[in-house]
Design a protein around this motif. Structure first.
Motif, PDB file in Angstrom:
ATOM      1  N   LEU A  42       0.286   2.262 -23.517  1.00 56.32           N
ATOM      2  CA  LEU A  42       0.301   1.788 -22.178  1.00 56.32           C
ATOM      3  C   LEU A  42      -0.664   2.339 -21.387  1.00 56.32           C
ATOM      4  O   LEU A  42      -0.950   3.608 -21.769  1.00 56.32           O
ATOM      5  CB  LEU A  42       1.817   2.417 -21.899  1.00 56.32           C
ATOM      6  N   GLY A  43      -1.188   1.512 -20.727  1.00 60.23           N
ATOM      7  CA  GLY A  43      -2.308   2.291 -19.808  1.00 60.23           C
ATOM      8  C   GLY A  43      -2.049   1.886 -18.317  1.00 60.23           C
ATOM      9  O   GLY A  43      -1.517   0.653 -18.075  1.00 60.23           O
ATOM     10  N   VAL A  44      -2.806   2.669 -17.373  1.00 58.02           N
ATOM     11  CA  VAL A  44      -2.744   1.979 -15.984  1.00 58.02           C
ATOM     12  C   VAL A  44      -4.094   1.472 -15.560  1.00 58.02           C
ATOM     13  O   VAL A  44      -5.143   1.860 -15.937  1.00 58.02           O
ATOM     14  CB  VAL A  44      -2.382   3.361 -14.925  1.00 58.02           C
ATOM     15  N   GLU A  45      -3.789   0.217 -15.219  1.00 57.62           N
ATOM     16  CA  GLU A  45      -5.235  -0.541 -14.608  1.00 57.62           C
ATOM     17  C   GLU A  45      -5.399  -0.092 -13.081  1.00 57.62           C
ATOM     18  O   GLU A  45      -6.637  -0.146 -12.796  1.00 57.62           O
ATOM     19  CB  GLU A  45      -4.886  -2.074 -14.429  1.00 57.62           C
ATOM     20  N   GLY A  46      -4.645   0.290 -12.160  1.00 54.12           N
ATOM     21  CA  GLY A  46      -4.929   0.641 -10.603  1.00 54.12           C
ATOM     22  C   GLY A  46      -3.829   0.598  -9.855  1.00 54.12           C
ATOM     23  O   GLY A  46      -2.597   0.385 -10.368  1.00 54.12           O
ATOM     24  N   VAL A  47      -3.883   1.222  -8.833  1.00 56.01           N
ATOM     25  CA  VAL A  47      -3.112   1.497  -7.825  1.00 56.01           C
ATOM     26  C   VAL A  47      -3.466   1.019  -6.424  1.00 56.01           C
ATOM     27  O   VAL A  47      -4.479   1.546  -6.308  1.00 56.01           O
ATOM     28  CB  VAL A  47      -2.398   3.171  -7.844  1.00 56.01           C
ATOM     29  N   ILE A  48      -2.611   0.377  -5.710  1.00 53.49           N
ATOM     30  CA  ILE A  48      -2.794   0.140  -4.454  1.00 53.49           C
ATOM     31  C   ILE A  48      -1.807   0.827  -3.463  1.00 53.49           C
ATOM     32  O   ILE A  48      -0.721   0.428  -3.332  1.00 53.49           O
ATOM     33  CB  ILE A  48      -2.869  -1.469  -4.244  1.00 53.49           C
ATOM     34  N   SER A  49      -2.356   1.640  -2.667  1.00 54.72           N
ATOM     35  CA  SER A  49      -1.372   2.257  -1.654  1.00 54.72           C
ATOM     36  C   SER A  49      -1.299   1.295  -0.295  1.00 54.72           C
ATOM     37  O   SER A  49      -2.159   0.822   0.090  1.00 54.72           O
ATOM     38  CB  SER A  49      -1.969   3.492  -1.030  1.00 54.72           C
ATOM     39  N   LEU A  50       0.130   1.078  -0.051  1.00 52.66           N
ATOM     40  CA  LEU A  50       0.663   0.253   0.956  1.00 52.66           C
ATOM     41  C   LEU A  50       1.083   0.818   2.301  1.00 52.66           C
ATOM     42  O   LEU A  50       1.507   2.251   1.986  1.00 52.66           O
ATOM     43  CB  LEU A  50       1.722  -0.624   0.732  1.00 52.66           C
ATOM     44  N   PRO A  51       0.588   0.648   3.550  1.00 52.95           N
ATOM     45  CA  PRO A  51       1.248   1.461   4.704  1.00 52.95           C
ATOM     46  C   PRO A  51       2.546   1.339   4.873  1.00 52.95           C
ATOM     47  O   PRO A  51       3.463   0.552   4.401  1.00 52.95           O
ATOM     48  CB  PRO A  51       0.163   1.080   5.721  1.00 52.95           C
ATOM     49  N   PRO A  52       2.963   2.386   5.799  1.00 53.32           N
ATOM     50  CA  PRO A  52       4.659   2.089   6.103  1.00 53.32           C
ATOM     51  C   PRO A  52       5.085   1.027   6.841  1.00 53.32           C
ATOM     52  O   PRO A  52       6.094   0.794   6.781  1.00 53.32           O
ATOM     53  CB  PRO A  52       4.564   3.554   7.032  1.00 53.32           C
ATOM     54  N   ALA A  53       3.991   0.497   7.415  1.00 48.02           N
ATOM     55  CA  ALA A  53       4.376  -0.893   8.170  1.00 48.02           C
ATOM     56  C   ALA A  53       5.106  -2.057   7.551  1.00 48.02           C
ATOM     57  O   ALA A  53       5.420  -3.133   7.695  1.00 48.02           O
ATOM     58  CB  ALA A  53       3.311  -1.441   9.153  1.00 48.02           C
ATOM     59  N   THR A  54       4.443  -1.857   5.889  1.00 50.42           N
ATOM     60  CA  THR A  54       4.543  -3.099   5.206  1.00 50.42           C
ATOM     61  C   THR A  54       6.010  -3.759   5.025  1.00 50.42           C
ATOM     62  O   THR A  54       6.289  -5.017   4.993  1.00 50.42           O
ATOM     63  CB  THR A  54       4.136  -2.564   3.662  1.00 50.42           C
ATOM     64  N   PHE A  55       7.007  -2.895   4.866  1.00 53.41           N
ATOM     65  CA  PHE A  55       8.358  -3.442   4.890  1.00 53.41           C
ATOM     66  C   PHE A  55       9.083  -2.896   5.858  1.00 53.41           C
ATOM     67  O   PHE A  55      10.345  -3.129   6.131  1.00 53.41           O
ATOM     68  CB  PHE A  55       9.220  -2.686   3.607  1.00 53.41           C
ATOM     69  N   ALA A  56       8.506  -2.736   7.282  1.00 53.84           N
ATOM     70  CA  ALA A  56       9.215  -2.647   8.447  1.00 53.84           C
ATOM     71  C   ALA A  56       9.959  -3.599   8.821  1.00 53.84           C
ATOM     72  O   ALA A  56      11.184  -3.483   9.273  1.00 53.84           O
ATOM     73  CB  ALA A  56       8.136  -1.995   9.596  1.00 53.84           C
ATOM     74  N   PRO A  57       9.510  -5.211   8.569  1.00 57.50           N
ATOM     75  CA  PRO A  57      10.170  -6.195   9.066  1.00 57.50           C
ATOM     76  C   PRO A  57      11.611  -6.269   8.412  1.00 57.50           C
ATOM     77  O   PRO A  57      12.726  -7.039   9.001  1.00 57.50           O
ATOM     78  CB  PRO A  57       9.427  -7.250   8.581  1.00 57.50           C
ATOM     79  N   ALA A  58      11.712  -5.764   7.147  1.00 60.47           N
ATOM     80  CA  ALA A  58      12.953  -5.569   6.274  1.00 60.47           C
ATOM     81  C   ALA A  58      13.775  -4.400   6.598  1.00 60.47           C
ATOM     82  O   ALA A  58      14.803  -4.320   5.918  1.00 60.47           O
ATOM     83  CB  ALA A  58      12.719  -5.586   4.594  1.00 60.47           C
ATOM     84  N   GLY A  59      13.298  -3.557   7.466  1.00 66.26           N
ATOM     85  CA  GLY A  59      14.331  -2.496   7.784  1.00 66.26           C
ATOM     86  C   GLY A  59      14.012  -0.890   7.405  1.00 66.26           C
ATOM     87  O   GLY A  59      14.801  -0.354   7.404  1.00 66.26           O
ATOM     88  N   THR A  60      12.798  -0.862   6.728  1.00 63.39           N
ATOM     89  CA  THR A  60      12.215   0.447   6.246  1.00 63.39           C
ATOM     90  C   THR A  60      10.875   0.740   6.387  1.00 63.39           C
ATOM     91  O   THR A  60      10.177  -0.103   6.308  1.00 63.39           O
ATOM     92  CB  THR A  60      12.592   0.506   4.550  1.00 63.39           C
ATOM     93  N   THR A  61      10.508   2.100   6.549  1.00 61.01           N
ATOM     94  CA  THR A  61       9.073   2.382   6.504  1.00 61.01           C
ATOM     95  C   THR A  61       9.048   3.322   5.404  1.00 61.01           C
ATOM     96  O   THR A  61       8.100   4.114   5.424  1.00 61.01           O
ATOM     97  CB  THR A  61       8.935   3.162   8.012  1.00 61.01           C
ATOM     98  N   ALA A  62       9.336   3.224   4.138  1.00 63.45           N
ATOM     99  CA  ALA A  62       9.424   3.832   3.132  1.00 63.45           C
ATOM    100  C   ALA A  62       7.782   3.452   2.528  1.00 63.45           C
ATOM    101  O   ALA A  62       7.288   2.511   2.762  1.00 63.45           O
ATOM    102  CB  ALA A  62      10.090   3.269   1.838  1.00 63.45           C
ATOM    103  N   LYS A  63       7.304   4.530   2.262  1.00 62.22           N
ATOM    104  CA  LYS A  63       5.847   4.574   1.933  1.00 62.22           C
ATOM    105  C   LYS A  63       5.619   3.919   0.428  1.00 62.22           C
ATOM    106  O   LYS A  63       6.406   4.649  -0.361  1.00 62.22           O
ATOM    107  CB  LYS A  63       5.254   5.779   1.982  1.00 62.22           C
ATOM    108  N   THR A  64       5.019   3.123   0.146  1.00 56.56           N
ATOM    109  CA  THR A  64       5.025   2.469  -1.336  1.00 56.56           C
ATOM    110  C   THR A  64       3.723   2.194  -1.570  1.00 56.56           C
ATOM    111  O   THR A  64       2.744   2.178  -1.008  1.00 56.56           O
ATOM    112  CB  THR A  64       5.879   1.011  -1.267  1.00 56.56           C
ATOM    113  N   SER A  65       3.429   1.880  -2.896  1.00 51.16           N
ATOM    114  CA  SER A  65       2.199   1.471  -3.536  1.00 51.16           C
ATOM    115  C   SER A  65       2.463   0.319  -4.921  1.00 51.16           C
ATOM    116  O   SER A  65       3.763   0.560  -5.154  1.00 51.16           O
ATOM    117  CB  SER A  65       1.652   2.831  -4.171  1.00 51.16           C
ATOM    118  N   VAL A  66       1.535  -0.244  -5.115  1.00 50.16           N
ATOM    119  CA  VAL A  66       1.545  -1.139  -5.993  1.00 50.16           C
ATOM    120  C   VAL A  66       0.985  -0.629  -7.472  1.00 50.16           C
ATOM    121  O   VAL A  66      -0.346  -0.334  -7.467  1.00 50.16           O
ATOM    122  CB  VAL A  66       0.964  -2.352  -5.759  1.00 50.16           C
ATOM    123  N   THR A  67       1.584  -0.438  -8.504  1.00 49.06           N
ATOM    124  CA  THR A  67       1.241   0.111  -9.728  1.00 49.06           C
ATOM    125  C   THR A  67       0.839  -0.864 -10.612  1.00 49.06           C
ATOM    126  O   THR A  67       1.861  -1.849 -10.982  1.00 49.06           O
ATOM    127  CB  THR A  67       1.833   1.078 -10.388  1.00 49.06           C
TER     128      THR A  67
END
Length: 651
Positions: free
Chosen positions: A357-382
């Motif tokens: 298993l290896g990691v290809e990359g990570v993309i950090s998303l801002p807190p606004a990403t899921f604000a329309p769905a009701g959360t400002t949780a800080k997330t990233s895509v791995t």
């Protein structure tokens, strides 16, 4: 690469917004989830009328007749539509065929159409009649309805953190996922692409549209080709199926399951997925299936024996199990999980030789990403690949600060800062195509896998990257070459030893030892020995580090410090860490929502690039720093004595 939204989706969104008000104010369809479900049922009716126009609706004629007469016969349009929905939902041609061979209707056969007002029904049918079904690059009607209807009102009935993925994030992940795949895996008819917790099917629809744009085989248009989805929510699966049928797939392979992590039908696809894109539910200690936790512990041994775990980690383990050799998974995770201990041990420890298993990359998303769905949780895509990690391979790290919208008065509004996602997709595409000639950009950098100490891309900073690059080009090495982390040696607060808090250390590394000798906090601390280096792991923007002098002896210090043992003069190590280019690297680091409480860990310190130096300079620098700090300590003592003596003078 994403292009500007065409007029058709914008107009559809505008009309759906008006329909949402009708459903709420006149139709009595609440909450917003139910409104989306009703729209999906009517879309199924339209698809059924086009596919099987002659299907008989007892007492009302054919399906085509019923749909044609809804606008012109408001007096009996509701009973007609309800009867037609029962017929459409029971048509074998619209049912899914499970891997077991059993047919599963889109909705449970006892599920009714709930709209009760003819005017609302007529307006909904009119709007859905304008949607172009099955076109290349067609709109995502159910996804658009989610975006318009929910506005942060999604009902999380199960208690898990389930949030709808914005269209821009889906397009980014689809683009990157397909770019990472080899042509052989993309076109391999024996492999699957999909999402084991697919919700309304937005990733599946995104994959379908991108496959069409890339001219992949026509099998996508009929059977759905390699697309596969599952979810434990019957309503979500129904919406995903209808969405895919509206996009042109004849029989979507999307199924209702009791638990995607343990379901046997999903397990039959083990080792078959070339690409998984998913936004799994999350919530600390909210998953309690003993079987699922046992499966999860294979990837995450630290969870073995747990009674409850975060479902996001369980889905990560499930995705790894489902991937084919060489397959790619793109997974949205809260930063606390994505860069947490479990994921670091899985992807960075290099200890799991039994798990390629290896990691290809990570993309950090801002807190606004899921604000329309009701959360400002800080997330990233791995993005990870089911293949042995290569130590010399470069991993991409990208950070989006803007995703095209911000929340304004409770609704999404255009972000004046624009949208970073299309540019990031293009940067990654160029990096994948030409890794040797690619140059870092403001949004993205790369690291050798062997040098990767964190899965957090949110700390990516243009100035920090430039400083790191300058020191590396000059022949500098990482701090781990001269520092060893001692771990936490906990100790209750006791008299007889000074206790150093972060507040006792200034920005030059001088410690107010007089205050430290009298400081007695309630919270236990940790031990540090003479010659060891104290580095604050709190608020890296205000860097604090200090040496424990031999004249002071053993000390206690706050748990907010990391204690390091240098392999050279500790004062030389302090000078190296205080270099401006090193300070520029550490300043943007940290995790946490509060700027004053951001935290780093020992690995962040060990990963800092230090200036090059020789033995002669190291000796001079260490001796000079020791002398200056002793002068500061002596001056403090002298001033305190002066002030104290003043009170004793007979004025």
């Amino acid at each position: 690469m994403r292009t500007t939204m065409s007029a058709a989706p914008i107009e559809l969104a505008r009309e759906l917004d008006g329909l949402h008000q009708l459903l709420y104010t006149r139709g009595g369809i609440r909450p917003s989830n139910a409104a989306v479900e009703e729209l999906t049922k009517l879309l199924l009716l339209r698809i059924a009328a086009e596919r099987e126009p002659d299907a008989v609706v007892p007492g009302f004629g054919s399906l085509a007749d019923v749909m044609d007469r809804v606008p012109s016969r408001p007096d009996d349009s509701i009973p007609r539509a309800k009867a037609a929905f029962r017929v459409a939902n029971s048509l074998p041609s619209l049912s899914a065929l499970l891997p077991s061979g059993e047919a599963q209707p889109v909705w449970p056969l006892d599920e009714p159409l709930r709209i009760a007002r003819p005017d609302v029904l007529s307006e909904a049918v009119r709007i859905l009649g304008g949607i172009e079904l099955g076109a290349v690059g067609a709109s995502d009607p159910v996804g658009t309805a989610f975006d318009v209807f929910l506005r942060g009102k999604y009902e999380h009935a199960g208690g898990l953190g389930t949030y709808l993925t914005p269209e821009g994030v889906v397009e980014l992940m689809v683009t990157v996922g397909l770019e990472l795949l080899s042509a052989e895996l993309v076109n391999d008819g024996s492999t699957l692409m999909g999402d084991p917790c697919c919700g309304s099917g937005r990733f599946l629809v995104g994959l379908l549209h991108e496959a069409r744009r890339r001219g992949l085989g026509e099998g996508w248009l009929e059977r759905g080709g390699p697309l596969f989805g599952a979810d434990q929510s019957a309503s979500s699966v129904a919406m995903a199926r209808v969405n895919l049928m509206a996009a042109g797939i004849r029989t979507p392979e999307v199924f209702v399951v009791g638990d995607s992590i343990t379901d046997k039908q999903v397990s039959q696809q083990r080792g078959r997925f070339s690409l998984i894109l998913t936004n799994p539910p999350f919530g600390d200690k909210k998953y309690d299936s003993a079987e699922g936790i046992e499966q999860t512990a294979y990837c995450f041994p630290i969870l073995a024996g747990s009674l409850r775990v975060d479902p996001a980690l369980a889905f990560v383990a499930r995705c790894i199990e489902l991937l084919a050799p060489g397959g790619i998974a793109g997974i949205i995770l809260p930063d606390g999980i994505g860069d947490g201990r479990a994921m670091r041990e899985l992807l960075l420890s290099r200890a799991r030789l039994d798990l390629p298993l290896g990691v290809e990359g990570v993309i950090s998303l801002p807190p606004a990403t899921f604000a329309p769905a009701g959360t400002t949780a800080k997330t990233s895509v791995t993005f990870l690949r089911k293949a042995p990690a290569e130590s010399r391979k470069h991993v991409f790290l990208a950070r989006a600060d803007h995703v095209g919208f911000v929340m304004s008065k409770g609704s999404p509004a255009c972000d004046p800062g624009g949208d970073d996602l299309p540019g990031i997709a293009e940067d990654i595409r160029r990096f994948i195509a030409h890794p040797d000639s690619w140059q870092p950009s403001k949004r993205m950098a790369t690291r050798r896998y062997a040098d990767l100490g964190s899965l957090d891309a949110s700390t990516l900073d243009e100035d920090a990257e430039a400083a790191r690059g300058e020191l590396k080009d000059a022949g500098g090495l990482e701090a781990r070459t001269i520092l060893q982390f001692n771990g936490k040696r906990r100790s209750p607060v006791a008299g007889g030893l000074p206790f150093v808090s972060v507040l006792h250390v200034d920005k030059l590394g001088a410690v107010d030892w007089d205050l430290a000798w009298t400081h007695r906090p309630v919270t236990p601390g940790q031990l540090a020995e003479p010659g060891e280096l104290l580095v604050s792991l709190l608020n890296p923007g205000k860097f604090r580090a200090a040496v424990v002098p031999s004249r002071v002896g053993q000390v206690q210090c706050s748990a907010e410090f990391g204690v390091f043992r240098p392999d050279l003069d500790p004062y030389t190590a302090l000078v190296l860490l205080q270099h401006p280019l090193v300070r520029r690297q550490i300043a943007p680091l940290g995790r946490g929502t509060s700027s004053s409480r951001r935290r780093i860990d020992a690995e962040d310190v060990l990963s800092l690039m230090l200036p090059p130096f020789d033995d002669s300079w190291a000796s001079r620098a260490g001796e000079a720093a020791r002398g200056h700090l002793e002068h500061i300590a002596s001056a403090r003592r002298g001033l305190r004595n002066l002030y104290s003596d003043l009170l004793k003078t007979d004025l």
